[in-house]
Design a protein around this motif. Sequence first.
Motif, PDB file in Angstrom:
ATOM      1  N   TYR A 399       0.861  -1.094  -0.087  1.00 59.30           N
ATOM      2  CA  TYR A 399       0.066   0.006  -0.012  1.00 59.30           C
ATOM      3  C   TYR A 399       1.061   1.377  -0.162  1.00 59.30           C
ATOM      4  CZ  TYR A 399      -4.377  -2.589   0.706  1.00 59.30           C
ATOM      5  OH  TYR A 399      -5.207  -3.490   0.504  1.00 59.30           O
ATOM      6  N   ARG A 400       2.021   1.166   0.700  1.00 61.77           N
ATOM      7  CA  ARG A 400       2.818   2.301   0.367  1.00 61.77           C
ATOM      8  C   ARG A 400       3.279   2.547  -0.712  1.00 61.77           C
ATOM      9  NH1 ARG A 400       3.716   4.991   4.553  1.00 61.77           N
ATOM     10  NH2 ARG A 400       5.510   6.221   4.109  1.00 61.77           N
ATOM     11  N   VAL A 401       3.787   1.552  -1.508  1.00 59.73           N
ATOM     12  CA  VAL A 401       4.079   1.680  -2.967  1.00 59.73           C
ATOM     13  C   VAL A 401       3.141   2.083  -3.760  1.00 59.73           C
ATOM     14  CG1 VAL A 401       4.877   0.192  -5.164  1.00 59.73           C
ATOM     15  CG2 VAL A 401       5.925  -0.449  -2.985  1.00 59.73           C
ATOM     16  N   VAL A 402       1.744   1.854  -3.613  1.00 59.36           N
ATOM     17  CA  VAL A 402       0.771   2.268  -4.105  1.00 59.36           C
ATOM     18  C   VAL A 402       0.503   3.732  -3.841  1.00 59.36           C
ATOM     19  CG1 VAL A 402      -1.783   2.443  -4.171  1.00 59.36           C
ATOM     20  CG2 VAL A 402      -0.679   0.152  -4.287  1.00 59.36           C
ATOM     21  N   SER A 403       0.890   4.241  -2.905  1.00 58.17           N
ATOM     22  CA  SER A 403       0.940   5.897  -2.445  1.00 58.17           C
ATOM     23  C   SER A 403       1.941   6.761  -3.184  1.00 58.17           C
ATOM     24  CB  SER A 403       1.246   6.027  -0.983  1.00 58.17           C
ATOM     25  OG  SER A 403       0.022   5.341  -0.320  1.00 58.17           O
ATOM     26  N   TYR A 404       2.840   5.826  -3.698  1.00 63.22           N
ATOM     27  CA  TYR A 404       3.808   6.770  -4.455  1.00 63.22           C
ATOM     28  C   TYR A 404       3.602   6.743  -5.881  1.00 63.22           C
ATOM     29  CZ  TYR A 404       7.483   7.583  -0.748  1.00 63.22           C
ATOM     30  OH  TYR A 404       8.039   8.333   0.290  1.00 63.22           O
ATOM     31  N   THR A 405       3.340   5.422  -6.452  1.00 64.99           N
ATOM     32  CA  THR A 405       3.497   5.326  -7.880  1.00 64.99           C
ATOM     33  C   THR A 405       2.012   5.649  -8.560  1.00 64.99           C
ATOM     34  OG1 THR A 405       2.959   2.769  -7.695  1.00 64.99           O
ATOM     35  CG2 THR A 405       5.240   3.598  -7.754  1.00 64.99           C
ATOM     36  N   TYR A 406       0.774   5.127  -7.910  1.00 62.38           N
ATOM     37  CA  TYR A 406      -0.597   5.480  -8.136  1.00 62.38           C
ATOM     38  C   TYR A 406      -0.922   6.809  -8.029  1.00 62.38           C
ATOM     39  CZ  TYR A 406      -1.422   0.626  -9.463  1.00 62.38           C
ATOM     40  OH  TYR A 406      -1.458  -0.652 -10.251  1.00 62.38           O
ATOM     41  N   GLY A 407      -0.295   7.830  -7.299  1.00 62.57           N
ATOM     42  CA  GLY A 407      -0.457   9.060  -6.863  1.00 62.57           C
ATOM     43  C   GLY A 407      -0.661  10.050  -8.112  1.00 62.57           C
ATOM     44  N   PRO A 408       0.444   9.882  -8.859  1.00 61.24           N
ATOM     45  CA  PRO A 408       0.169  10.906 -10.210  1.00 61.24           C
ATOM     46  C   PRO A 408      -1.015  10.245 -11.076  1.00 61.24           C
ATOM     47  CG  PRO A 408       2.579  10.200  -9.908  1.00 61.24           C
ATOM     48  CD  PRO A 408       1.530   9.549  -8.913  1.00 61.24           C
ATOM     49  N   LEU A 409      -1.116   9.051 -11.198  1.00 56.78           N
ATOM     50  CA  LEU A 409      -2.349   8.420 -11.819  1.00 56.78           C
ATOM     51  C   LEU A 409      -3.628   9.029 -11.312  1.00 56.78           C
ATOM     52  CD1 LEU A 409      -1.826   4.740 -12.560  1.00 56.78           C
ATOM     53  CD2 LEU A 409      -2.117   6.709 -14.436  1.00 56.78           C
ATOM     54  N   LEU A 410      -3.801   9.155  -9.925  1.00 55.84           N
ATOM     55  CA  LEU A 410      -5.003   9.764  -9.455  1.00 55.84           C
ATOM     56  C   LEU A 410      -5.234  11.202  -9.878  1.00 55.84           C
ATOM     57  CD1 LEU A 410      -7.211   9.557  -7.353  1.00 55.84           C
ATOM     58  CD2 LEU A 410      -5.568  10.074  -5.747  1.00 55.84           C
ATOM     59  N   GLY A 411      -3.884  12.253  -9.716  1.00 60.60           N
ATOM     60  CA  GLY A 411      -4.053  13.493 -10.166  1.00 60.60           C
ATOM     61  C   GLY A 411      -4.295  13.722 -11.649  1.00 60.60           C
ATOM     62  N   LYS A 453       4.622   9.822  11.069  1.00 55.97           N
ATOM     63  CA  LYS A 453       4.420   9.157   9.952  1.00 55.97           C
ATOM     64  C   LYS A 453       3.394   8.971   9.046  1.00 55.97           C
ATOM     65  CE  LYS A 453       8.085   5.673  11.862  1.00 55.97           C
ATOM     66  NZ  LYS A 453       8.098   4.258  12.414  1.00 55.97           N
ATOM     67  N   PHE A 454       3.665   9.265   7.903  1.00 55.78           N
ATOM     68  CA  PHE A 454       2.239   9.311   7.065  1.00 55.78           C
ATOM     69  C   PHE A 454       1.773   7.927   6.815  1.00 55.78           C
ATOM     70  CE2 PHE A 454       4.066  13.420   5.287  1.00 55.78           C
ATOM     71  CZ  PHE A 454       2.783  14.147   5.309  1.00 55.78           C
ATOM     72  N   GLY A 455       0.523   7.603   6.773  1.00 55.66           N
ATOM     73  CA  GLY A 455      -0.113   6.455   6.577  1.00 55.66           C
ATOM     74  C   GLY A 455      -0.375   6.607   5.029  1.00 55.66           C
ATOM     75  N   TYR A 456      -1.682   5.632   4.670  1.00 53.60           N
ATOM     76  CA  TYR A 456      -2.015   5.507   3.086  1.00 53.60           C
ATOM     77  C   TYR A 456      -2.417   6.903   2.635  1.00 53.60           C
ATOM     78  CZ  TYR A 456      -1.600   0.896   5.020  1.00 53.60           C
ATOM     79  OH  TYR A 456      -1.280  -0.292   5.488  1.00 53.60           O
ATOM     80  N   GLU A 457      -2.677   7.910   3.604  1.00 55.42           N
ATOM     81  CA  GLU A 457      -3.144   9.075   3.139  1.00 55.42           C
ATOM     82  C   GLU A 457      -2.093  10.071   2.165  1.00 55.42           C
ATOM     83  OE1 GLU A 457      -1.196  10.050   7.200  1.00 55.42           O
ATOM     84  OE2 GLU A 457      -2.444   8.573   6.265  1.00 55.42           O
ATOM     85  N   LEU A 458      -0.852   9.288   2.149  1.00 56.74           N
ATOM     86  CA  LEU A 458       0.045   9.770   1.326  1.00 56.74           C
ATOM     87  C   LEU A 458      -0.275   9.834  -0.116  1.00 56.74           C
ATOM     88  CD1 LEU A 458       2.928  10.748   1.942  1.00 56.74           C
ATOM     89  CD2 LEU A 458       3.868   8.481   1.337  1.00 56.74           C
ATOM     90  N   LEU A 459      -1.168   9.003  -0.509  1.00 58.12           N
ATOM     91  CA  LEU A 459      -1.725   8.627  -1.883  1.00 58.12           C
ATOM     92  C   LEU A 459      -2.544  10.147  -2.167  1.00 58.12           C
ATOM     93  CD1 LEU A 459      -2.387   7.063  -4.433  1.00 58.12           C
ATOM     94  CD2 LEU A 459      -4.373   6.141  -3.260  1.00 58.12           C
ATOM     95  N   ILE A 460      -3.157  10.395  -1.254  1.00 54.42           N
ATOM     96  CA  ILE A 460      -4.082  11.508  -1.593  1.00 54.42           C
ATOM     97  C   ILE A 460      -3.383  12.746  -1.764  1.00 54.42           C
ATOM     98  CG2 ILE A 460      -6.165  12.969  -0.799  1.00 54.42           C
ATOM     99  CD1 ILE A 460      -6.940  10.401   0.947  1.00 54.42           C
ATOM    100  N   LEU A 461      -2.435  12.789  -0.780  1.00 55.76           N
ATOM    101  CA  LEU A 461      -1.310  14.208  -0.951  1.00 55.76           C
ATOM    102  C   LEU A 461      -0.477  14.145  -2.261  1.00 55.76           C
ATOM    103  CD1 LEU A 461      -0.279  16.639   0.351  1.00 55.76           C
ATOM    104  CD2 LEU A 461       1.344  15.049   1.654  1.00 55.76           C
ATOM    105  N   ASN A 462      -0.365  12.938  -2.805  1.00 50.44           N
ATOM    106  CA  ASN A 462       0.575  12.727  -4.062  1.00 50.44           C
ATOM    107  C   ASN A 462      -0.403  13.175  -5.051  1.00 50.44           C
ATOM    108  OD1 ASN A 462       2.347  12.104  -6.038  1.00 50.44           O
ATOM    109  ND2 ASN A 462       2.361   9.890  -5.287  1.00 50.44           N
ATOM    110  N   GLY A 463      -1.634  12.817  -5.207  1.00 51.90           N
ATOM    111  CA  GLY A 463      -2.660  13.157  -6.278  1.00 51.90           C
ATOM    112  C   GLY A 463      -3.029  14.656  -6.177  1.00 51.90           C
TER     113      GLY A 463
END
Length: 485
Positions: A399-411, A453-463
């Motif tokens: 899920y942490r990998v997802v937060s990094y690599t899928y964030g730009p797709l979300l945005g 420590k960021f949780g999975y909310e890192l994905l939203i911030l990335n987006g």
Amino acid sequence: MLIIILIAYITLLLVVSYLTGRKSDSNVVFFRGSQRTPWYVVAIGMIGTSISGVSLVSVPGMVRSIGFSYMQMVLGFFAGYIVIATVLLPLYYKLNLITIYEYLKKRFGNYSYKTGASFFLLSRTFLSAFRLYIAAFLLQNFLFEAWGIPFAVTVSGILFFIFLYTFRGGVKTIIWTDTLQTLILITTLILIIFQINTQLSTSISETFSILKDNSLTRVFVFDDWASKQNFFKQFISGMFITIVMTGLDQDMMQKNLSCKNLKEAQKNMFSYGFMFIPVNLLFLSIGALLTLLAMQQNIALPGNPDQILPMFANGRLGEWVYILFFIGIMSVSLSSSDSALTALTTSFSVDILGIDLRKSQKAKRTRILVHAAISITIILLILFIKMTGENNSVIDTLYRVVSYTYGPLLGLFAFGMFTKWKAKDKLVPFIAMFSLVIIAMLDFGFAYFFKYKFGYELLILNGLITFAGLYLISNCSIFNEKMNN
């Protein structure tokens, strides 16, 4: 006994592959299926695709430390499936897409299209390797190690087998094989629960009563805002993880696009999302029962939560659980890996190489070569993961990998769907990479300086960072007006 089960399992999948792919092995069938698949078949198959060997070992292991609070994220998953069914699927069907990243080409241009596809390929290749690593590692320990077979041979054999039953029929084949494997998985989980309950020497109703009053089954956490298990963090993160890992992921959407029409695809998404809830409850129930059994029999549990179920399955619960666990690992690992391999082949062939759908020998040979090349790439990644080692909970790492690599797709998709602005296409790849750099700096910086420590909310911030960057390079941007002046 296990070798007989393995041979029977392989034979069964090869027969299904032959029956589904014998009439046509064209690129159209491989990429899109027959587009006549019943929605309920797709829904059942998608359960197996979503649940990998990672879930089978990681989710039960979570219970000891966080109880049933993972269900907060699962409820968020369901909310995400509703968004996909009502917002994304109508768009995909309206545009009649082969891969969902073609939307980015229509909306922004070729650079955005290639960026989206590349991030998917990067993300899914890594995640697939991580998932299959767990399966190969367990199969190696359970069976092949005793025969003196090297880990590299085990991994290569698994990928070769997946290649054999997917290279012809593609998505048409995996819909049916994944449905079969999902049904096998659910049956296996129920049988394991009954077997563990037998070891506890209590009736089902007595066990339920014990668990109901036990802290292990606590679901909701509202009282600790700093906790990663806080309800709002888990629910919202779960919703966005589903949107990106299903709605913006060719692996999952490829099956949806094989349904007869939009209405059928939406039925599939709603039912699949709902079924995900009881299936995860089965996983968590296994974890709770194993924890109770460990306390009852004074069994020391391993430090790594991912090792709890394998430890019990490997002889402590009797031969039947040993066999059932082996079958479960086979079913979830193959159903998630075959789907990913097919989706990666589709995306690389269509999005990167621009292969056409015409039934030509050259196009078909190209697709088969891509299929083989991606299989080899995943093998090499798995061997790399084995060399580096992994001690943390694997599902948390994923899920942490997802937060990094899928964030730009979300945005990218959010900017395209919810604004009418036109980002400068050639700058989109730089914005996506810039977002990754900023996220990494924030992640490590907050942990170092503020002990947060960021949780999975890192994905939203990335987006959000990607979205903001796209705004800065859009035609309506004040920033661009100042630059032009």
